[in-house]
Motif scaffolding. Structure first.
Motif, PDB file in Angstrom:
ATOM      1  N   VAL A 254       0.834  -1.197   0.000  1.00 21.78           N
ATOM      2  CA  VAL A 254       0.000   0.000   0.000  1.00 21.78           C
ATOM      3  C   VAL A 254       0.878   1.259   0.000  1.00 21.78           C
ATOM      4  CG1 VAL A 254      -1.688   1.331   1.326  1.00 21.78           C
ATOM      5  CG2 VAL A 254      -1.960  -1.136   1.089  1.00 21.78           C
ATOM      6  N   ALA A 255       1.986   1.202   0.755  1.00 24.38           N
ATOM      7  CA  ALA A 255       2.895   2.353   0.808  1.00 24.38           C
ATOM      8  C   ALA A 255       3.454   2.680  -0.572  1.00 24.38           C
ATOM      9  CB  ALA A 255       4.031   2.066   1.794  1.00 24.38           C
ATOM     10  N   VAL A 256       3.753   1.653  -1.361  1.00 21.47           N
ATOM     11  CA  VAL A 256       4.272   1.886  -2.710  1.00 21.47           C
ATOM     12  C   VAL A 256       3.247   2.645  -3.554  1.00 21.47           C
ATOM     13  CG1 VAL A 256       4.975   0.749  -4.851  1.00 21.47           C
ATOM     14  CG2 VAL A 256       5.827  -0.097  -2.653  1.00 21.47           C
ATOM     15  N   VAL A 257       1.969   2.288  -3.409  1.00 21.70           N
ATOM     16  CA  VAL A 257       0.922   2.888  -4.236  1.00 21.70           C
ATOM     17  C   VAL A 257       0.637   4.330  -3.824  1.00 21.70           C
ATOM     18  CG1 VAL A 257      -1.488   2.690  -4.953  1.00 21.70           C
ATOM     19  CG2 VAL A 257      -0.090   0.636  -4.698  1.00 21.70           C
ATOM     20  N   ILE A 258       0.621   4.603  -2.519  1.00 17.86           N
ATOM     21  CA  ILE A 258       0.250   5.955  -2.060  1.00 17.86           C
ATOM     22  C   ILE A 258       1.474   6.837  -1.813  1.00 17.86           C
ATOM     23  CG2 ILE A 258      -1.852   5.077  -0.996  1.00 17.86           C
ATOM     24  CD1 ILE A 258      -0.508   5.349   1.719  1.00 17.86           C
ATOM     25  N   TYR A 259       2.662   6.349  -2.152  1.00 21.77           N
ATOM     26  CA  TYR A 259       3.869   7.148  -1.926  1.00 21.77           C
ATOM     27  C   TYR A 259       3.829   8.498  -2.653  1.00 21.77           C
ATOM     28  CZ  TYR A 259       8.737   8.540  -1.588  1.00 21.77           C
ATOM     29  OH  TYR A 259       9.894   9.246  -1.353  1.00 21.77           O
TER      30      TYR A 259
ATOM     31  N   ALA B 233       8.388  13.456   8.225  1.00 23.49           N
ATOM     32  CA  ALA B 233       7.657  12.716   9.248  1.00 23.49           C
ATOM     33  C   ALA B 233       6.203  13.174   9.306  1.00 23.49           C
ATOM     34  CB  ALA B 233       8.322  12.898  10.605  1.00 23.49           C
ATOM     35  N   ALA B 234       5.984  14.488   9.243  1.00 20.23           N
ATOM     36  CA  ALA B 234       4.623  15.015   9.269  1.00 20.23           C
ATOM     37  C   ALA B 234       3.860  14.604   8.015  1.00 20.23           C
ATOM     38  CB  ALA B 234       4.655  16.536   9.404  1.00 20.23           C
ATOM     39  N   ALA B 235       4.532  14.585   6.860  1.00 19.06           N
ATOM     40  CA  ALA B 235       3.880  14.176   5.617  1.00 19.06           C
ATOM     41  C   ALA B 235       3.457  12.714   5.681  1.00 19.06           C
ATOM     42  CB  ALA B 235       4.816  14.407   4.440  1.00 19.06           C
ATOM     43  N   ALA B 236       4.328  11.872   6.246  1.00 18.36           N
ATOM     44  CA  ALA B 236       3.976  10.456   6.403  1.00 18.36           C
ATOM     45  C   ALA B 236       2.780  10.300   7.333  1.00 18.36           C
ATOM     46  CB  ALA B 236       5.176   9.669   6.931  1.00 18.36           C
ATOM     47  N   GLY B 237       2.781  11.043   8.442  1.00 16.85           N
ATOM     48  CA  GLY B 237       1.652  10.982   9.368  1.00 16.85           C
ATOM     49  C   GLY B 237       0.360  11.464   8.718  1.00 16.85           C
TER      50      GLY B 237
ATOM     51  N   PHE C 137      -0.240  -2.715  10.978  1.00 15.60           N
ATOM     52  CA  PHE C 137      -0.408  -2.271   9.593  1.00 15.60           C
ATOM     53  C   PHE C 137      -0.138  -0.776   9.461  1.00 15.60           C
ATOM     54  CE2 PHE C 137      -3.146  -0.275   6.424  1.00 15.60           C
ATOM     55  CZ  PHE C 137      -2.755  -0.936   5.270  1.00 15.60           C
ATOM     56  N   PHE C 138      -0.778   0.029  10.296  1.00 13.36           N
ATOM     57  CA  PHE C 138      -0.629   1.472  10.166  1.00 13.36           C
ATOM     58  C   PHE C 138       0.761   1.949  10.602  1.00 13.36           C
ATOM     59  CE2 PHE C 138      -5.330   1.260  10.250  1.00 13.36           C
ATOM     60  CZ  PHE C 138      -5.567   1.930   9.071  1.00 13.36           C
ATOM     61  N   LEU C 139       1.351   1.301  11.608  1.00  8.42           N
ATOM     62  CA  LEU C 139       2.716   1.665  11.992  1.00  8.42           C
ATOM     63  C   LEU C 139       3.706   1.324  10.881  1.00  8.42           C
ATOM     64  CD1 LEU C 139       2.825   0.552  15.747  1.00  8.42           C
ATOM     65  CD2 LEU C 139       2.642   2.872  14.836  1.00  8.42           C
ATOM     66  N   THR C 140       3.537   0.153  10.267  1.00  5.14           N
ATOM     67  CA  THR C 140       4.406  -0.228   9.151  1.00  5.14           C
ATOM     68  C   THR C 140       4.216   0.710   7.973  1.00  5.14           C
ATOM     69  OG1 THR C 140       4.263  -2.548   9.843  1.00  5.14           O
ATOM     70  CG2 THR C 140       5.081  -2.110   7.626  1.00  5.14           C
ATOM     71  N   LEU C 141       2.974   1.087   7.723  1.00  3.56           N
ATOM     72  CA  LEU C 141       2.694   2.020   6.632  1.00  3.56           C
ATOM     73  C   LEU C 141       3.384   3.357   6.877  1.00  3.56           C
ATOM     74  CD1 LEU C 141       1.094   2.538   4.025  1.00  3.56           C
ATOM     75  CD2 LEU C 141      -0.827   3.267   5.446  1.00  3.56           C
ATOM     76  N   TYR C 142       3.353   3.830   8.109  1.00  3.79           N
ATOM     77  CA  TYR C 142       4.012   5.105   8.435  1.00  3.79           C
ATOM     78  C   TYR C 142       5.521   5.010   8.236  1.00  3.79           C
ATOM     79  CZ  TYR C 142       5.983   8.870  11.219  1.00  3.79           C
ATOM     80  OH  TYR C 142       6.732   9.936  11.633  1.00  3.79           O
ATOM     81  N   VAL C 143       6.124   3.948   8.768  1.00  4.80           N
ATOM     82  CA  VAL C 143       7.578   3.792   8.645  1.00  4.80           C
ATOM     83  C   VAL C 143       7.981   3.651   7.180  1.00  4.80           C
ATOM     84  CG1 VAL C 143       9.531   2.291   9.204  1.00  4.80           C
ATOM     85  CG2 VAL C 143       7.820   2.819  10.951  1.00  4.80           C
ATOM     86  N   ALA C 144       7.200   2.878   6.409  1.00  4.13           N
ATOM     87  CA  ALA C 144       7.531   2.686   4.995  1.00  4.13           C
ATOM     88  C   ALA C 144       7.464   3.994   4.224  1.00  4.13           C
ATOM     89  CB  ALA C 144       6.582   1.657   4.390  1.00  4.13           C
TER      90      ALA C 144
ATOM     91  N   HIS D 213       7.831   7.046   5.558  1.00  3.45           N
ATOM     92  CA  HIS D 213       8.807   8.007   6.082  1.00  3.45           C
ATOM     93  C   HIS D 213      10.240   7.622   5.732  1.00  3.45           C
ATOM     94  CE1 HIS D 213      10.735  10.973   8.423  1.00  3.45           C
ATOM     95  NE2 HIS D 213      10.916  10.260   9.521  1.00  3.45           N
ATOM     96  N   LYS D 214      10.569   6.343   5.852  1.00  2.00           N
ATOM     97  CA  LYS D 214      11.953   5.898   5.671  1.00  2.00           C
ATOM     98  C   LYS D 214      12.141   4.922   4.524  1.00  2.00           C
ATOM     99  CE  LYS D 214      13.800   8.102   9.189  1.00  2.00           C
ATOM    100  NZ  LYS D 214      14.850   9.137   8.991  1.00  2.00           N
TER     101      LYS D 214
END
Length: 352
Positions: free
Chosen positions: A40-45, A58-62, A152-159, A161-162
């Motif tokens: 999902v992170a790849v698609v919404i990046y 970090a704020a953009a990822a959040g 899921f949401f924590l992994t999405l945030y880290v993916a 952001h980093k």
């Protein structure tokens, strides 16, 4: 002669590999959620990259994750509202079907379409038992589901952001000869994931608009309700809106409406259920992923059969990467070089 500090010590590489395998084994029950979040992170990046122009990373990822949460909650609330407003109508239909199961009557068409009462009752009893067992199992797994949602949401945030930084760091340690092949694989991965997620939602929208005229012609009212449900069910892999057509077909038989039953069987299922899956989905996915639609379908069905629900994503992705790897190998051999050993000259490299 100076030592090459860019090389990774074999012992360190083995240690890292062991830690990675141990972590995968320990967190295996959560691995499907992690993979889903990464995809999902790849698609919404692109959304995160756009927001990064106006705020820190970090704020953009959040903010991107918050937008995903809002969309999911809004969609769930909308579906719940639609169901709540039509609850009495559905209860009435279920009551009619229940009475018909107890004493099935098909009117004048009964002789043409005999349906044994015992078989119908047994079918519905079995389905009710399966539904009850499924709900009980889901309730027992509620704590684990809560943990998976958080992961899921924590992994999405880290993916978000980093993730790009991690990918660049990993690519910088790869041999230069692998650069072109890795670039192609990355493009195939992005295109395939885009095709899976975005086209999946687009197919649901197409189903909604195809359902509107059909349910209007069917004449049972509640056209918007049935059309919305058809679009929502289209998001369920493989099953799709077929359950709605089955439900309406049984309802048509229960009230002796052979016209409605024929419309559901000969128009509703082919147009609303089959056409989006057989024509529109493969067409849109094939154009974006640049592989044959049949291969995508093999990935869908094979992935679901082997890996479960996560196979809906990983099945087509693995086959797309396999096709891309094969194309890279053939292209490399035709150019007179190995697929992953590319010429150093930029001019020659651009022709491979």
């Amino acid at each position: 002669m100076p030592s090459d500090t860019s090389r990774i010590d074999p012992v360190t590489l083995a240690l890292l590999s062991g830690i990675l395998l141990a972590a995968a084994a320990l967190f295996w029950p959560l691995l499907d959620v992690v993979i889903l979040a990464l995809s999902v992170a790849v698609v919404i990046y692109p959304v995160h990259r756009f927001l990064s122009r106006f705020m820190p990373g970090a704020a953009a990822a959040g903010a991107t994750v918050a937008a995903v949460v809002i969309v999911l909650l809004a969609s769930g609330a909308f579906v719940t509202l639609v169901l709540a407003r039509n609850a009495e109508y559905l209860i009435g239909i279920l009551g009619i079907i229940a009475d018909w199961i107890a004493a099935p009557t098909l009117g004048e068409a009964g002789a043409l379409l005999p349906i044994p009462q015992d078989d119908i009752a047994a079918l519905f009893a079995g389905q009710a038992a399966n539904l009850k067992a499924s709900l009980s199992g889901t309730a027992a797994l509620a704590p684990l589901m809560g943990v998976k949602i958080i992961v899921f949401f924590l992994t999405l945030y880290v993916a978000l952001h980093k993730g790009a930084e991690a990918v660049k760091g990993l690519a910088s340690h790869l041999p230069a000869a692998f650069g072109d092949a890795v670039g192609r694989m990355s493009k195939v991965t992005v295109d395939t994931l885009y095709a899976i997620y975005v086209v999946h939602v687009a197919t649901s929208v197409i189903t909604f608009f195809l359902a509107l005229p059909f349910f209007y012609v069917l004449g049972y009212g509640h056209v918007l309700f049935y059309s919305v449900m058809a679009g929502v069910f289209q998001l369920v892999p493989i099953i799709g809106p077929s359950l709605i057509m089955l439900f309406l077909g049984i309802f048509a038989l229960s009230i002796g409406d052979m016209r409605g039953a024929v419309l559901v069987a000969l128009v509703g299922y082919p147009v609303v259920c089959a056409l989006p899956d057989i024509y529109f989905r493969p067409l849109m996915m094939g154009r974006r992923a640049s592989i044959h639609p049949v291969i995508m379908w093999i990935g869908f069905f094979g992935g679901l059969a082997v890996m479960g629900i996560i196979g809906f994503v990983l099945g087509p992705l693995f086959l797309a990467l396999l096709v891309a790897g094969y194309a890279t190998l053939i292209r490399g051999r035709r150019s007179g070089s190995a697929a992953l050993i590319l010429p150093e000259s930029p001019e020659l490299r651009s022709k491979v």
